[in-house]
Design a protein around this motif. Structure first.
Motif, mmCIF file in Angstrom:
data_model
loop_
_atom_site.group_PDB
_atom_site.id
_atom_site.type_symbol
_atom_site.label_atom_id
_atom_site.label_comp_id
_atom_site.label_asym_id
_atom_site.label_seq_id
_atom_site.Cartn_x
_atom_site.Cartn_y
_atom_site.Cartn_z
ATOM 1 N N THR A 28 3.755 18.902 12.036
ATOM 2 C CA THR A 28 2.678 18.189 11.371
ATOM 3 C C THR A 28 1.431 18.996 11.588
ATOM 4 N N CYS A 29 1.004 19.702 10.541
ATOM 5 C CA CYS A 29 -0.121 20.598 10.750
ATOM 6 C C CYS A 29 -1.417 19.816 10.729
ATOM 7 N N GLY A 30 -2.505 20.459 11.026
ATOM 8 C CA GLY A 30 -3.790 19.804 11.191
ATOM 9 C C GLY A 30 -4.232 18.989 9.995
ATOM 10 N N LEU A 31 -4.120 19.612 8.793
ATOM 11 C CA LEU A 31 -4.543 18.945 7.586
ATOM 12 C C LEU A 31 -3.766 17.656 7.370
ATOM 13 N N MET A 32 -2.473 17.779 7.616
ATOM 14 C CA MET A 32 -1.591 16.656 7.330
ATOM 15 C C MET A 32 -1.891 15.445 8.185
ATOM 16 N N GLN A 33 -2.456 15.699 9.347
ATOM 17 C CA GLN A 33 -2.810 14.594 10.240
ATOM 18 C C GLN A 33 -3.693 13.573 9.529
ATOM 19 N N HIS A 34 -4.368 14.028 8.507
ATOM 20 C CA HIS A 34 -5.321 13.149 7.835
ATOM 21 C C HIS A 34 -4.837 12.645 6.489
ATOM 22 N N TYR A 35 -3.565 12.818 6.232
ATOM 23 C CA TYR A 35 -2.970 12.220 5.044
ATOM 24 C C TYR A 35 -2.207 10.966 5.427
ATOM 25 N N ARG A 36 -2.246 9.980 4.588
ATOM 26 C CA ARG A 36 -1.355 8.829 4.735
ATOM 27 C C ARG A 36 -0.819 8.500 3.337
ATOM 28 N N ASN A 37 0.491 8.419 3.261
ATOM 29 C CA ASN A 37 1.119 8.094 1.976
ATOM 30 C C ASN A 37 1.818 6.751 2.096
ATOM 31 N N PHE A 38 1.371 5.812 1.279
ATOM 32 C CA PHE A 38 1.979 4.478 1.395
ATOM 33 C C PHE A 38 2.027 3.778 0.039
ATOM 34 N N CYS A 39 2.900 2.821 -0.032
ATOM 35 C CA CYS A 39 2.950 2.041 -1.268
ATOM 36 C C CYS A 39 2.796 0.558 -0.946
ATOM 37 N N ILE A 40 2.553 -0.206 -2.000
ATOM 38 C CA ILE A 40 2.432 -1.651 -1.830
ATOM 39 C C ILE A 40 3.650 -2.269 -2.498
ATOM 40 N N ILE A 41 4.389 -3.045 -1.722
ATOM 41 C CA ILE A 41 5.578 -3.689 -2.279
ATOM 42 C C ILE A 41 5.499 -5.192 -2.025
ATOM 43 N N ALA A 42 6.148 -5.945 -2.892
ATOM 44 C CA ALA A 42 6.131 -7.409 -2.744
ATOM 45 C C ALA A 42 7.020 -8.026 -3.810
ATOM 46 N N HIS A 43 7.199 -9.300 -3.673
ATOM 47 C CA HIS A 43 7.791 -10.078 -4.753
ATOM 48 C C HIS A 43 6.779 -10.119 -5.902
ATOM 49 N N ILE A 44 7.265 -10.382 -7.105
ATOM 50 C CA ILE A 44 6.387 -10.407 -8.268
ATOM 51 C C ILE A 44 5.240 -11.401 -8.058
ATOM 52 N N ASP A 45 4.042 -10.959 -8.446
ATOM 53 C CA ASP A 45 2.854 -11.818 -8.425
ATOM 54 C C ASP A 45 2.290 -12.154 -7.042
ATOM 55 N N HIS A 46 2.740 -11.499 -6.013
ATOM 56 C CA HIS A 46 2.189 -11.829 -4.702
ATOM 57 C C HIS A 46 0.843 -11.138 -4.440
ATOM 58 N N GLY A 47 0.423 -10.294 -5.411
ATOM 59 C CA GLY A 47 -0.939 -9.769 -5.315
ATOM 60 C C GLY A 47 -1.064 -8.296 -4.972
ATOM 61 N N LYS A 48 -0.031 -7.516 -5.282
ATOM 62 C CA LYS A 48 -0.080 -6.079 -4.985
ATOM 63 C C LYS A 48 -1.212 -5.377 -5.715
ATOM 64 N N SER A 49 -1.252 -5.588 -7.028
ATOM 65 C CA SER A 49 -2.232 -4.842 -7.814
ATOM 66 C C SER A 49 -3.648 -5.300 -7.502
ATOM 67 N N THR A 50 -3.797 -6.577 -7.192
ATOM 68 C CA THR A 50 -5.128 -7.075 -6.828
ATOM 69 C C THR A 50 -5.557 -6.477 -5.494
ATOM 70 N N LEU A 51 -4.621 -6.349 -4.594
ATOM 71 C CA LEU A 51 -4.933 -5.716 -3.312
ATOM 72 C C LEU A 51 -5.324 -4.256 -3.539
ATOM 73 N N ALA A 52 -4.615 -3.597 -4.458
ATOM 74 C CA ALA A 52 -4.961 -2.207 -4.774
ATOM 75 C C ALA A 52 -6.403 -2.132 -5.264
ATOM 76 N N ASP A 53 -6.812 -3.093 -6.086
ATOM 77 C CA ASP A 53 -8.205 -3.124 -6.571
ATOM 78 C C ASP A 53 -9.183 -3.075 -5.398
ATOM 79 N N ARG A 54 -8.926 -3.925 -4.400
ATOM 80 C CA ARG A 54 -9.849 -4.024 -3.262
ATOM 81 C C ARG A 54 -9.870 -2.726 -2.466
ATOM 82 N N LEU A 55 -8.692 -2.117 -2.304
ATOM 83 C CA LEU A 55 -8.631 -0.870 -1.543
ATOM 84 C C LEU A 55 -9.400 0.227 -2.278
ATOM 85 N N LEU A 56 -9.244 0.253 -3.584
ATOM 86 C CA LEU A 56 -9.939 1.264 -4.387
ATOM 87 C C LEU A 56 -11.448 1.062 -4.311
ATOM 88 N N GLU A 57 -11.827 -0.186 -4.291
ATOM 89 C CA GLU A 57 -13.245 -0.521 -4.212
ATOM 90 C C GLU A 57 -13.808 -0.137 -2.851
#
Ligand SMILES: Nc1nc2c(ncn2[C@@H]2O[C@H](COP(=O)(O)OP(=O)(O)OP(=O)(O)O)[C@@H](O)[C@H]2O)c(=O)[nH]1
Ligand code: SF4
Ligand SMILES: [Mg+2]
Lengths: 630, 396
Positions: A28-57
């Motif tokens: 894990t090189c130095g640059l990579m230490q500062h990357y995080r790759n993640f996704c949002i998963i859930a049952h339909i309509d539990h609010g994934k995309s709305t949560l994404a809105d807040r994170l983007l904001e």
């Protein structure tokens, strides 16, 4: 009480085990230490995309002023209209932690609907962690479990988020939901984050948990390039835009790359990361998620799941790809006007550039002329494809009743795959017909156990198991023919449980069924596009319903129309539509002619959309009549 | 054939179902006549105005039709002035048909004799019914006796070509009253009968009453049965059906109406009148004031005109001839370069088998059963128009 679903153990021996051991990369090189790759998963309509809105904001990727609509990542008009996510959406954010560290967060929002679970599985493969969102008022539902398991299989770090805590009813449900979540993933209470994507509660905590709990990517920027294609999109100007997760090595513009699976080489045009728009960076290093273009005109060359490497320094360790998604539901799509066949072919071709889950092959029907047999992942997927054809490609189409793909063993012991009922061989040549079965998982309040059992039994299901998730919440598994679930099973399930039941399913196997071909005859002539394959015991009732529905949909004509449902030569149901008694405008003098001509021309346009079989004119809706049966 | 139509936009009282342009006040009738004389000039091929759509046309007019409105509100003198002017400005065949619509309530023996002398040789009476309640429902100003009297007067005045209008599917009408109306009408032995199923036209008081739910319209089944009764009664009585709503004794078909239905030319004068020359249709302002202002300014009083494409001409020709006395196959081929028999397959075969259409070797013609579903057949028939290469077509 044992509240852990019994089959979980068989799928994943231990969840903790994966988290520590799934990434066999040491660097894990130095640059990579500062990357995080993640996704949002859930049952339909539990609010994934709305949560994404807040994170983007919150990370400033999108300013409050730019946040012109809710679920901003749902950028397809169909997604906005229906309020659901259909496609995965990746986006990179810059995050300044209170600790003073700067991070680059690659977020992927995923769909919740079961038809699109392959989008979830691809997204997972580009990530090290996942936010598992659970609605505080709904609790754990079917796709919560199935998506969680997929994430665990990929060895992802799970951050449970209990969402919608702002809802007043959450007060009474939240303790129970917390318990369900803890039981499900075996986490501690303090590991769950209480949030409201709508009210912006818990967002900072989520961001901190992402950097603190999700491991940074591992990989060697100096090693031969290994990048996984997790998505690709066709852009009319640049050709295919390939979305990748780089595991080892570095992607640079002008590099000559090799698609390992298809063995095609290309020179990179543009490399970058994904913001709201694509952001060119010229380079993409190990651990990062981004895109490239290389003037690729054929989507087949850059298959999702393929490994990208450098042509002159290829890796010897291609990444394990995805199981190819197979269409489960088939339907005929025909141009409303036969002249438009080639146009439709072109439109389907273009659509598959962006949606490789669709299959299509030319076929013909005596009733509908030339068209295509198309395969879809499920009914919602089918609806969306049909709607996109109409809206984005201006196609006027007629669609037929969807069906599953049958496996026919002939008397000569040959296997035939039949995805169009009209092509079922003569019964004398059939040894047996097999149909696809699914393993359906239904989660619902326990008071509905009886209702659900009855419903599933009516659909020829057999119960495989039943586990209590909590005292009043049950998780039931059934073995059921997919053909019985395709139509309105989900709606029925929802309405008979006041919306509380949730359904998830996965394909299991083909099983022999007492299946017969049911033809529909109009004035004695079979209409191939209305044929269906049904269970022998249900044929009678089905035929009756279909005849009644057709009577409703087919307008009266100059002649009486006899509608018959038959199995072989045996008529199992019939209805008739009486003839029009009178249709003529009494007066037509000098002053009426122009108006009358326009009226007739308008009626002519209406009639054009009808298909004629023998003397009978059939409106388009009739070809998928079954969908509106009750 | 070449028609000439004049619209007389006045009625004593508006009938509830009528959407023709007419005014209840006859205040401006004299001025109207003068203006009409001016329009006759304006559209005349022999006048220097040059605005006549039929300019240079030498063909003689085969029919002149005074419609309305109620032309019988015009005095015989006014009628005479108009007819004289027409003869001065247009070539009219010596055996031309001169029709005038009359309300049975507005005629006298003297007036009818005077019209006859002025040159009118065919009368059309709006009788509609012989049943009092039906006449009231329709807001007709006459009664059954007046209709009988009108016929006697017409014959005495020397008219040997008289039409009577009959209406069926009137709310409240029964098979019995219709049958009674038919037999009363047959007793009067008109030469021609126009029998219409009541139409609820937009913008009429009747339509408003229907929308408000104050009227129960006749059911389709009864309407069909009534129509069948009309057709059999009249054909049995020796009338030949030559259009959806028109029946005539041999040789007494209305030449003027056949002009419309055979796609021939006609000049039209007066407010709201529609004319058709070659490929162009024009329609005059549907307002006495607008029409008067234009004409008196020396301009054509047209509200608009349209030039029909070959496809539209083909559609019109087909639907008009089909609903009348049939589509002549050779003529159709000559006009549009299309062999109609093959263009209409396979439907034509079905229709002939079912007894809706007869192919008598030269003409495709609807039967009584066929007229009943005429619009169904027509809509289906005109579909081929889109498939015919336009190069094959010529304007008729
Ligand atoms: N009250 C409340 N409503 C929320 C919250 N989060 C989301 N919603 C609402 O829940 C509905 C679904 O939200 P989405 O963000 O589209 O859900 P999703 O999980 O992305 O749905 P799919 O992509 O279709 O699976 C919308 O009406 C949101 O406004 C929340 O925290 N509180
Ligand atoms: S008399 Fe004739 S034109 Fe006048 S209102 Fe009655 S139907 Fe209409
Ligand atoms: Mg979403």
């Amino acid at each position: 009480m044992d509240v852990i679903p019994s089959f979980r153990h068989s799928v994943i021996p231990s969840f903790r085990h994966f988290v520590t051991s799934s990434f066999p990369y040491s660097v894990t090189c130095g640059l990579m230490q500062h990357y995080r790759n993640f996704c949002i998963i859930a049952h339909i309509d539990h609010g994934k995309s709305t949560l994404a809105d807040r994170l983007l904001e919150r990370t400033g990727r999108v300013t409050a002023r730019e946040m012109t609509m809710n679920q901003i990542l749902d950028d397809n008009p169909l997604e906005q209209e229906r309020g659901i996510t259909i496609k995965l959406h990746a986006i990179q954010m810059d995050y300044l932690s209170p600790s003073g560290e700067k991070y680059k967060l690659n977020l992927i929002d995923t769909p919740g609907h079961v038809d699109f679970s392959y989008e979830v599985s691809r997204s997972l493969s580009a990530c090290e962690g996942a936010l598992l969102v659970v609605d505080a008022t709904q609790g754990v539902e079917a796709q919560t479990i199935s998506n969680l398991f997929m994430a665990l299989e990929q060895g992802l770090e799970i951050i449970p988020v209990i969402n919608k805590i702002d809802l007043p009813s959450a007060v009474t449900t939240i303790d129970n939901v917390k318990k369900q979540v803890m039981d499900l993933i075996g986490c501690k209470e303090e590991e769950m984050i209480l949030a409201s994507a709508k009210a912006g509660i818990g967002i900072d905590e989520i961001l901190e948990a992402v950097v603190a709990r999700i491991p940074p990517p591992k990989g060697d920027p100096k090693a031969p390039l290994r990048a996984l294609i997790y998505d690709s999109i066709f852009d009319a100007y640049r050709g295919v835009v390939v979305n990748v997760r780089v595991f080892d090595g570095t992607l640079k513009e002008k590099d000559k790359i090799l698609f390992m699976n298809t063995n095609q080489t290309y020179e990179l045009d543009e490399v970058g990361v994904l913001y709201m728009q694509r952001q060119r960076t010229g380079i993409l290093e190990a651990g990062n998620v981004g895109y490239f273009t290389a003037a690729i005109r054929r989507l087949q060359d850059s298959k999702v799941g393929d490994t990208v490497t450098l042509a002159n320094n290829p890796t010897d360790r291609p990444i394990e790809g995805f199981r190819e998604v197979k269409p489960m539901v088939f339907s005929g799509i025909y141009p409303a006007e036969s002249d438009d066949f080639e146009d439709l072919r072109e439109a389907l071709g273009k659509l598959t550039l962006n949606d490789s889950a669709i299959s299509f092959e030319p076929e013909s029907s005596t009733a509908l002329g030339f068209g295509f047999r198309c395969g879809f992942l499920g009914l919602l997927h089918m609806e969306i494809v049909q709607e996109r054809l109409e809206r984005e490609f201006n196609q006027v189409i007629i669609t037929t009743v969807p069906n599953v793909r049958y496996k026919v063993i002939t008397t000569k012991n040959e296997v035939m795959w039949v995805d169009n009922p009209a092509q079922l061989p003569n019964p004398t040549m059939i040894n047996e017909i097999q149909e696809p079965y699914i393993r359906a998982q239904i989660i619902a309040p326990s008071e509905y156990v009886g209702t659900i059992m009855k419903l599933c039994m009516e659909r020829r299901g057999t119960m495989l198991g039943q586990t209590y998730l909590s005292a009043d919440r049950v998780d039931m598994t059934f073995n059921m023919p997919l053909g019985e679930v395709v139509f309105d099973f989900y709606d029925k399930l929802k309405s008979s449980t006041r919306g509380y039941a949730s359904l998830d399913y996965e394909y299991s196997d083909y099983e022999r069924g007492e299946l017969v071909l049911m033809d529909i005859l109009l004035n004695g002539e079979p209409v191939d596009a209305l044929s269906s394959i049904v269970h022998r015991q249900k044929a009678h009732e089905w035929g009756k319903k279909l005849c009644v529905k057709l009577k409703e949909l087919i307008p009266r004509q100059m002649f009486e129309v006899a509608i018959q449902a038959s199995i072989g030569s045996k008529v199992v149901a019939r209805e008739s539509i009486s003839a029009i008694r009178k249709n003529v405008i009494a007066k037509c003098y000098g002053g009426d002619i122009s108006r009358k001509r326009k009226l007739l021309e308008k009626q002519k346009e209406g009639k054009k959309r009808m298909k004629q079989v023998g003397r009978v004119e059939i409106p388009q809706e009739a070809f998928h009549a079954v969908l509106s049966l009750d | 054939m070449f028609g000439l139509y004049l619209h007389i936009p006045f009625c004593e009282k508006k009938c509830s179902y009528c959407d023709f342009y007419s005014l209840e006040s006859t205040e401006h009738i004299d001025a109207f006549v003068n203006t009409l004389l001016t329009e006759i000039d304006l559209r005349s091929p022999v006048m220097p105005s040059g605005a006549c759509p039929a300019e240079g046309r030498v063909e003689a007019h085969t029919s002149v039709f005074f419609g309305g409105g109620t032309p019988s509100l015009l005095s015989p003198e006014a009628m005479s002035r108009i007819i004289t002017r027409l003869h001065e400005r247009y070539t009219i065949a010596p055996d031309a048909e001169w029709t005038m619509e009359c309300n049975p309530g507005t005629v006298t023996p003297e007036r009818l004799a005077a019209y006859r002398t002025a040159g009118i040789n065919r009368l059309s009476f709006g009788v509609q019914s012989f049943t009092a309640s039906e006449l009231t429902f329709l807001d007709r100003i006459h009664d059954a006796d007046e209709a009988v009297a009108a016929m006697t007067m017409a014959r005495e005045a020397g008219f040997d070509n008289v039409n009577m209008d009959l209406m069926f599917a009137v709310p409240g009408q029964t098979m019995e009253t219709l049958s009674y109306n038919l037999s009363r009408m047959l007793q009067l032995a008109p030469d021609h009968i126009s029998a219409y199923s009541l139409i609820y036209e937009h913008g009429t008081p009747l339509f408003a009453r229907l929308k408000k739910g104050l009227i129960t319209p006749t059911s389709e089944d009864i309407d069909a049965a009534m129509y069948a009764l009309v057709i059999t009664t009249l054909t049995d009585a020796g009338y030949e059906q030559y259009e959806v709503s028109n029946f005539a004794r041999p040789g007494k078909q209305c030449k003027h109406n056949l002009t419309y239905w055979h796609g021939e030319n006609y000049i039209a004068l007066g407010p709201s009148a529609h004319g058709f020359i070659d490929t162009t249709r024009y329609w005059n302002h549907r307002s006495l004031t607008a029409w008067t202002t234009k004409v008196n300014a020396g301009e054509l009083p047209e509200a608009n005109r349209e030039t029909l494409t070959n496809e539209e001409l083909c559609t019109e020709y087909l639907f008009l001839t089909l609903r009348a006395d049939g589509t002549p196959i050779a003529e159709f081929e000559q006009r549009f370069g299309v062999d109609l028999r093959s263009a209409l397959q396979p439907d034509l075969g079905h229709w002939i088998d079912a007894g809706f259409v007869i192919d008598n070797g030269t003409t495709l013609r609807l039967t009584g059963e066929g007229y009943r579903v005429c619009d169904e057949i027509t809509v289906k028939s005109i579909q081929f128009v889109d498939r015919v290469p336009s190069s094959l077509r010529s304007s008729g």
